[in-house]
Design a protein around this motif. Structure first.
Motif, mmCIF file in Angstrom:
data_model
loop_
_atom_site.group_PDB
_atom_site.id
_atom_site.type_symbol
_atom_site.label_atom_id
_atom_site.label_comp_id
_atom_site.label_asym_id
_atom_site.label_seq_id
_atom_site.Cartn_x
_atom_site.Cartn_y
_atom_site.Cartn_z
ATOM 1 N N SER A 1 -20.169 68.089 5.726
ATOM 2 C CA SER A 1 -21.462 68.518 5.207
ATOM 3 C C SER A 1 -22.629 67.710 5.800
ATOM 4 C CB SER A 1 -21.494 68.405 3.677
ATOM 5 O OG SER A 1 -21.441 67.051 3.267
ATOM 6 N N TRP A 2 -22.343 66.579 6.442
ATOM 7 C CA TRP A 2 -23.359 65.743 7.072
ATOM 8 C C TRP A 2 -23.739 66.241 8.471
ATOM 9 C CZ3 TRP A 2 -25.722 61.463 4.844
ATOM 10 C CH2 TRP A 2 -25.210 61.062 3.627
ATOM 11 N N SER A 3 -23.019 67.209 8.995
ATOM 12 C CA SER A 3 -23.219 67.661 10.369
ATOM 13 C C SER A 3 -24.665 68.075 10.653
ATOM 14 C CB SER A 3 -22.270 68.812 10.695
ATOM 15 O OG SER A 3 -22.482 69.277 12.005
ATOM 16 N N ASP A 4 -25.254 68.886 9.799
ATOM 17 C CA ASP A 4 -26.638 69.337 10.029
ATOM 18 C C ASP A 4 -27.599 68.151 10.066
ATOM 19 O OD1 ASP A 4 -25.971 72.000 10.235
ATOM 20 O OD2 ASP A 4 -26.423 72.449 8.133
ATOM 21 N N TRP A 5 -27.436 67.198 9.170
ATOM 22 C CA TRP A 5 -28.316 66.035 9.113
ATOM 23 C C TRP A 5 -28.158 65.170 10.358
ATOM 24 C CZ3 TRP A 5 -27.771 60.591 7.843
ATOM 25 C CH2 TRP A 5 -28.984 59.988 7.495
ATOM 26 N N LEU A 6 -26.980 65.217 10.962
ATOM 27 C CA LEU A 6 -26.698 64.460 12.178
ATOM 28 C C LEU A 6 -26.874 65.340 13.417
ATOM 29 C CD1 LEU A 6 -23.629 62.443 10.875
ATOM 30 C CD2 LEU A 6 -25.903 61.533 11.394
ATOM 31 N N GLU A 7 -27.934 66.107 13.451
ATOM 32 C CA GLU A 7 -28.329 66.926 14.610
ATOM 33 C C GLU A 7 -27.280 67.958 15.006
ATOM 34 O OE1 GLU A 7 -31.447 66.521 15.512
ATOM 35 O OE2 GLU A 7 -31.636 64.782 14.222
ATOM 36 N N GLY A 8 -26.463 68.417 14.055
ATOM 37 C CA GLY A 8 -25.474 69.458 14.328
ATOM 38 C C GLY A 8 -24.219 68.974 15.037
ATOM 39 N N LEU A 9 -24.013 67.660 15.086
ATOM 40 C CA LEU A 9 -22.821 67.133 15.748
ATOM 41 C C LEU A 9 -21.561 67.510 14.972
ATOM 42 C CD1 LEU A 9 -24.058 63.550 16.696
ATOM 43 C CD2 LEU A 9 -23.853 65.538 18.186
ATOM 44 N N ASP A 10 -20.472 67.753 15.695
ATOM 45 C CA ASP A 10 -19.181 68.008 15.064
ATOM 46 C C ASP A 10 -18.651 66.696 14.507
ATOM 47 O OD1 ASP A 10 -19.100 70.742 15.733
ATOM 48 O OD2 ASP A 10 -18.317 70.276 17.723
ATOM 49 N N VAL A 11 -18.049 66.764 13.330
ATOM 50 C CA VAL A 11 -17.491 65.583 12.677
ATOM 51 C C VAL A 11 -15.973 65.708 12.688
ATOM 52 C CG1 VAL A 11 -17.364 64.274 10.522
ATOM 53 C CG2 VAL A 11 -19.514 65.392 11.186
ATOM 54 N N LYS A 12 -15.309 64.757 13.319
ATOM 55 C CA LYS A 12 -13.844 64.734 13.344
ATOM 56 C C LYS A 12 -13.386 63.442 12.683
ATOM 57 C CE LYS A 12 -9.812 64.812 16.334
ATOM 58 N NZ LYS A 12 -9.312 64.787 17.708
ATOM 59 N N LEU A 13 -12.645 63.583 11.580
ATOM 60 C CA LEU A 13 -12.150 62.427 10.854
ATOM 61 C C LEU A 13 -10.787 62.009 11.403
ATOM 62 C CD1 LEU A 13 -13.053 63.574 7.222
ATOM 63 C CD2 LEU A 13 -14.427 62.242 8.836
ATOM 64 N N LEU A 14 -10.609 60.721 11.580
ATOM 65 C CA LEU A 14 -9.352 60.182 12.070
ATOM 66 C C LEU A 14 -8.592 59.520 10.920
ATOM 67 C CD1 LEU A 14 -10.682 58.554 15.381
ATOM 68 C CD2 LEU A 14 -9.731 60.850 15.056
ATOM 69 N N ASN A 15 -7.277 59.445 11.043
ATOM 70 C CA ASN A 15 -6.442 58.876 9.983
ATOM 71 C C ASN A 15 -6.661 57.388 9.776
ATOM 72 O OD1 ASN A 15 -5.263 61.344 9.411
ATOM 73 N ND2 ASN A 15 -3.614 61.050 10.886
ATOM 74 N N ASN A 16 -7.260 56.708 10.736
ATOM 75 C CA ASN A 16 -7.440 55.256 10.643
ATOM 76 C C ASN A 16 -8.767 54.855 9.991
ATOM 77 O OD1 ASN A 16 -9.222 55.919 12.659
ATOM 78 N ND2 ASN A 16 -8.357 54.563 14.202
ATOM 79 N N GLY A 17 -9.469 55.813 9.360
ATOM 80 C CA GLY A 17 -10.729 55.502 8.699
ATOM 81 C C GLY A 17 -11.943 55.575 9.613
ATOM 82 N N GLU A 18 -11.745 56.032 10.823
ATOM 83 C CA GLU A 18 -12.846 56.190 11.768
ATOM 84 C C GLU A 18 -13.184 57.673 11.892
ATOM 85 O OE1 GLU A 18 -11.449 54.391 15.383
ATOM 86 O OE2 GLU A 18 -11.395 52.395 14.500
ATOM 87 N N MET A 19 -14.300 57.944 12.562
ATOM 88 C CA MET A 19 -14.647 59.343 12.852
ATOM 89 C C MET A 19 -15.292 59.424 14.220
ATOM 90 S SD MET A 19 -17.945 60.319 10.545
ATOM 91 C CE MET A 19 -19.306 59.179 10.409
ATOM 92 N N ILE A 20 -15.225 60.603 14.785
ATOM 93 C CA ILE A 20 -15.861 60.889 16.061
ATOM 94 C C ILE A 20 -16.902 61.967 15.820
ATOM 95 C CG2 ILE A 20 -15.549 61.683 18.429
ATOM 96 C CD1 ILE A 20 -12.562 60.916 18.124
ATOM 97 N N LEU A 21 -18.123 61.669 16.211
ATOM 98 C CA LEU A 21 -19.192 62.662 16.194
ATOM 99 C C LEU A 21 -19.366 63.136 17.629
ATOM 100 C CD1 LEU A 21 -21.717 60.649 14.018
ATOM 101 C CD2 LEU A 21 -20.162 62.446 13.252
ATOM 102 N N SER A 22 -19.366 64.421 17.829
ATOM 103 C CA SER A 22 -19.492 64.918 19.205
ATOM 104 C C SER A 22 -20.364 66.155 19.242
ATOM 105 C CB SER A 22 -18.111 65.227 19.795
ATOM 106 O OG SER A 22 -17.464 66.225 19.030
ATOM 107 N N GLY A 23 -21.042 66.296 20.376
ATOM 108 C CA GLY A 23 -21.864 67.479 20.572
ATOM 109 C C GLY A 23 -23.017 67.205 21.509
ATOM 110 N N HIS A 24 -23.814 68.235 21.685
ATOM 111 C CA HIS A 24 -24.961 68.169 22.590
ATOM 112 C C HIS A 24 -26.101 67.430 21.897
ATOM 113 C CE1 HIS A 24 -27.778 69.433 25.671
ATOM 114 N NE2 HIS A 24 -28.607 69.751 24.697
ATOM 115 N N ILE A 25 -26.676 66.456 22.597
ATOM 116 C CA ILE A 25 -27.850 65.737 22.113
ATOM 117 C C ILE A 25 -28.942 65.931 23.159
ATOM 118 C CG2 ILE A 25 -28.809 63.489 21.488
ATOM 119 C CD1 ILE A 25 -26.059 62.715 20.445
ATOM 120 N N GLY A 26 -30.099 66.380 22.720
ATOM 121 C CA GLY A 26 -31.169 66.822 23.607
ATOM 122 C C GLY A 26 -31.744 65.776 24.532
ATOM 123 N N ASP A 27 -31.927 64.554 24.052
ATOM 124 C CA ASP A 27 -32.514 63.511 24.890
ATOM 125 C C ASP A 27 -32.258 62.146 24.260
ATOM 126 O OD1 ASP A 27 -34.359 63.331 22.779
ATOM 127 O OD2 ASP A 27 -35.926 64.378 23.868
#
Length: 89
Positions: free
Chosen positions: A35-61
């Protein structure tokens, strides 16, 4: 003597730095749900089992990238890495 018009013309010919767009992966210690994706500029949120996450996507500048990083900082999430990556399909 250099006048203001000459100085403005000279500054316009200097290329802007950090204005490139790209696909980024941001690794963070801590997790947010999707649900935080929109607030984070539309980045995809991928949760990892080790308590980390990867945010990925296009960032304009670089300004938009700094905006995302500042938001993560404001949430007290530890930044592990930031890298420009080839776009995932």
């Amino acid at each position: 003597m250099v006048n203001k018009t000459d100085e403005n013309k000279r500054n316009q010919s200097i290329p802007a730095t950090g204005a490139q767009t790209g696909f980024y992966e941001i690794w963070v210690k801590g997790q947010l749900d999707e649900s935080w994706s929109d607030w984070l500029e539309g980045l995809d949120v991928k949760l990892l089992n080790n308590g980390e996450m990867i945010l990925s996507g296009h960032i304009g500048d670089q300004a938009a990238l700094m905006g995302v990083l500042n938001k993560l900082y404001g949430l007290n999430l530890a930044l592990l890495s930031v890298s420009e990556a080839g776009q995932k399909k």
